[in-house]
Design an enzyme around this catalytic site. Structure first.
Site, PDB file in Angstrom:
ATOM      1  N   THR A 202       0.847  -1.281   0.043  1.00 39.09           N
ATOM      2  CA  THR A 202       0.041  -0.014  -0.192  1.00 39.09           C
ATOM      3  C   THR A 202       0.953   1.260  -0.067  1.00 39.09           C
ATOM      4  OG1 THR A 202      -1.771  -1.255   1.127  1.00 39.09           O
ATOM      5  CG2 THR A 202      -1.616   0.950   1.215  1.00 39.09           C
TER       6      THR A 202
ATOM      7  N   HIS B 155      -4.219 -10.364   2.597  1.00 36.39           N
ATOM      8  CA  HIS B 155      -3.943 -11.629   1.831  1.00 36.39           C
ATOM      9  C   HIS B 155      -5.375 -12.449   1.525  1.00 36.39           C
ATOM     10  CE1 HIS B 155      -2.141 -15.278   1.077  1.00 36.39           C
ATOM     11  NE2 HIS B 155      -2.754 -16.008   1.992  1.00 36.39           N
TER      12      HIS B 155
HETATM   13  N1  LIG Z   1      11.635   1.406   6.246  1.00 38.94           N
HETATM   14  C1  LIG Z   1      10.651   1.353   5.425  1.00 38.94           C
HETATM   15  N2  LIG Z   1       9.190   0.938   6.045  1.00 38.94           N
HETATM   16  C2  LIG Z   1       8.440   0.860   5.006  1.00 38.94           C
HETATM   17  C3  LIG Z   1       8.527   0.984   3.667  1.00 38.94           C
HETATM   18  N3  LIG Z   1       7.344   0.684   3.177  1.00 38.94           N
HETATM   19  C4  LIG Z   1       6.326   0.422   4.035  1.00 38.94           C
HETATM   20  N4  LIG Z   1       7.122   0.479   5.152  1.00 38.94           N
HETATM   21  C5  LIG Z   1       6.532   0.198   6.452  1.00 38.94           C
HETATM   22  O1  LIG Z   1       6.125  -1.338   6.420  1.00 38.94           O
HETATM   23  C6  LIG Z   1       4.568  -1.240   7.095  1.00 38.94           C
HETATM   24  C7  LIG Z   1       3.682  -1.729   6.317  1.00 38.94           C
HETATM   25  O2  LIG Z   1       3.449  -1.252   5.220  1.00 38.94           O
HETATM   26  P1  LIG Z   1       2.001  -1.332   4.224  1.00 38.94           P
HETATM   27  O3  LIG Z   1       2.303  -0.497   2.989  1.00 38.94           O
HETATM   28  O4  LIG Z   1       0.707  -0.971   5.104  1.00 38.94           O
HETATM   29  O5  LIG Z   1       2.234  -2.932   3.888  1.00 38.94           O
HETATM   30  P2  LIG Z   1       1.286  -3.814   3.275  1.00 38.94           P
HETATM   31  O6  LIG Z   1       2.033  -4.730   2.273  1.00 38.94           O
HETATM   32  O7  LIG Z   1       0.397  -2.880   2.274  1.00 38.94           O
HETATM   33  O8  LIG Z   1       0.345  -4.640   4.139  1.00 38.94           O
HETATM   34  P3  LIG Z   1      -0.942  -5.414   4.113  1.00 38.94           P
HETATM   35  O9  LIG Z   1      -1.884  -4.588   3.186  1.00 38.94           O
HETATM   36  O10 LIG Z   1      -1.426  -5.320   5.581  1.00 38.94           O
HETATM   37  O11 LIG Z   1      -0.352  -6.603   3.422  1.00 38.94           O
HETATM   38  C8  LIG Z   1       4.381   0.070   7.412  1.00 38.94           C
HETATM   39  O12 LIG Z   1       4.512   0.298   8.822  1.00 38.94           O
HETATM   40  C9  LIG Z   1       4.945   0.947   6.580  1.00 38.94           C
HETATM   41  O13 LIG Z   1       5.445   2.177   7.217  1.00 38.94           O
HETATM   42  C10 LIG Z   1       9.901   1.246   3.208  1.00 38.94           C
HETATM   43  O14 LIG Z   1       9.920   1.424   1.906  1.00 38.94           O
HETATM   44  N5  LIG Z   1      10.880   1.584   4.189  1.00 38.94           N
HETATM   45 MG   LIG Z   2      -1.727  -2.680   2.109  1.00 35.72          MG
END
Ligand SMILES: Nc1nc2c(ncn2[C@@H]2O[C@H](COP(=O)(O)OP(=O)(O)OP(=O)(O)O)[C@@H](O)[C@H]2O)c(=O)[nH]1
Ligand SMILES: [Mg+2]
Length: 390
Positions: free
Chosen positions: A26, A85
């Site tokens: 996301t 998921h």
């Molecule tokens: N250091 C770092 N943290 C990140 C980065 N991208 C995302 N995060 C962190 O990782 C966590 C999950 O990020 P999301 O974008 O919600 O992940 P997602 O894959 O969409 O998660 P789900 O939809 O729940 O599967 C958050 O706390 C973000 O701030 C990045 O490029 N660097």
């Molecule tokens: Mg997500």
């Protein structure tokens, strides 16, 4: 109501983010919209708006908010970020996502995790032919460890029949790009270029009779019933006659929109909302199709080639035999069906078999149509219709 009309100036593609929970799908989606909004070819959508439930967006005849749209120099994209998921599995197996290509998001800190592998397997099964890898969180990863993660991802892709050695792998940081750090906005640009170049423009079946698998049905007060989904084939415009096979619905399309913009004509591959004249809300459901009159006849019986997933792939541990009654996911429909294995009698996890299926209700079927078999909330098989039986 003076909405801006959608003008088709570039090929339209459907892409999406997939990958293990929390690897940053996301955040990356939001970063893509941010970089493109700065180029002036998209609107920035913050992460908390991407994660919002579709129902909350039911204003206008707008489609699923999990989709964002943006343009590069050469293409118009609808990008779907599946909120979790379970939604990913549902959208992939039901064909609701209809991805022309996918961005596999892998955290450089964590590497390949169970859902990374599961999503690659599923993408292969549902016919997503092109994957670009975003090694995310590269801002926080040790470069040598990130090299190992890259190798691991390439091996995973190769193991599932993708060209792992030549697949573009781009190191990105969705988080830092959102903060505007030029090093990482540059990485997002590189990812977009990789998608533009590596995912080919698909051939659309625009000359075939119109068919739209219904993903969602909404009511707009004062305007009527709206169906949404991705057009599988053909074209549609305001004034066209359509029917919903298997129901009494035969009517006229009175509105066509994509991302809230009215369209002159929509075609295969487009994500659309269609306003239907005089249709009661409960007359059409997810799983139905909207089709050109007389072009589709729903059927209940077919033969198919089916791969029964192994236990290691998340499938069953025990064989299936004649009389087995799982759920069949065909396009957006979810229907119970009874399996007849004929002389083979049993199919073990890991086997590919021919079976005859009798569905609990008729749905549009045709040779080549792909489907998933699920049981108790997990995918246990994937198949293709070989013959439709009377
Ligand atoms: N250091 C770092 N943290 C990140 C980065 N991208 C995302 N995060 C962190 O990782 C966590 C999950 O990020 P999301 O974008 O919600 O992940 P997602 O894959 O969409 O998660 P789900 O939809 O729940 O599967 C958050 O706390 C973000 O701030 C990045 O490029 N660097
Ligand atoms: Mg997500």
């Amino acid at each position: 109501m003076s909405k801006q009309t959608y003008v088709r100036t570039k090929p339209h593609l459907n892409i999406g983010t997939m990958g293990h929970v929390d690897h940053g799908k996301t955040t990356l989606t939001a970063a893509l919209t941010k970089v493109l909004s700065e180029r002036g070819t998209g609107a920035f959508v913050p992460a908390d708006r991407i994660d919002r439930a579709p129902e909350e967006a039911a204003r206008g005849i707008t489609i699923n908010i999990a989709h964002v749209e943006y343009e590069t120099e050469t293409r118009h994209y609808a990008h779907v970020d599946m909120p979790g998921h379970a939604d990913f599995i549902k959208n992939m197996v039901t064909g609701a996502a209809q991805l022309d290509g996918a961005i596999l998001v892998v955290s450089a800190l964590d590497g390949v995790m169970p859902q990374t592998a599961e999503h690659v397997l599923l993408a292969r099964q549902v016919g997503v032919d092109h994957i670009v890898v975003a090694l995310n969180k590269a801002d926080a990863g040790d470069p040598e460890l990130t090299d190992l993660v890259e190798l691991e991802v390439r091996e995973l892709l190769s193991a599932h029949g993708y060209p792992g050695d030549t697949t573009p792998v781009v190191r990105v940081s969705g988080l830092r790009a959102l903060e505007g750090d030029p090093r990482w906005t540059g990485a997002i640009e590189a990812l977009l270029d990789a998608v533009d170049i590596y995912v080919p423009t698909p051939v659309r079946h625009t000359r075939a009779p119109f068919l739209l698998p219904v993903e969602n049905v909404l009511t707009i007060t004062g305007r009527g019933t709206v169906v949404t989904g991705a057009i599988e084939r053909g074209t549609v415009r305001v004034g066209d006659r359509i029917e919903v096979p298997g129901t009494d619905v035969a009517t006229v399309v009175t509105g066509v929109e994509t991302f809230g913009k009215p369209m002159e004509s929509a075609e295969a591959g487009d994500n659309v909302a269609l306003l239907l004249r005089g249709v009661a809300r409960d007359a059409v459901r997810r799983g139905h199709v909207v089709a050109a009159p007389g072009s589709v006849v729903p059927r209940r019986r077919f033969t198919a080639r089916v791969y029964v997933l192994s236990a290691a792939e998340g499938g069953r541990r025990t064989p299936v035999s004649t009389g087995y009654r799982p759920q069949f996911y065909l396009r957006t429909a979810d229907v119970v069906g009874t399996v007849d294995l004929g002389a083979t009698a049993v199919a073990r996890p890991g086997d590919t078999v021919t079976m005859t299926v009798e569905l609990g209700r008729a749905v549009p079927l045709e040779p080549g149509l792909g489907f998933a078999i699920r049981e108790g909330g997990r995918t246990v098989g994937a198949g293709t219709v070989t013959t439709v039986l009377p």
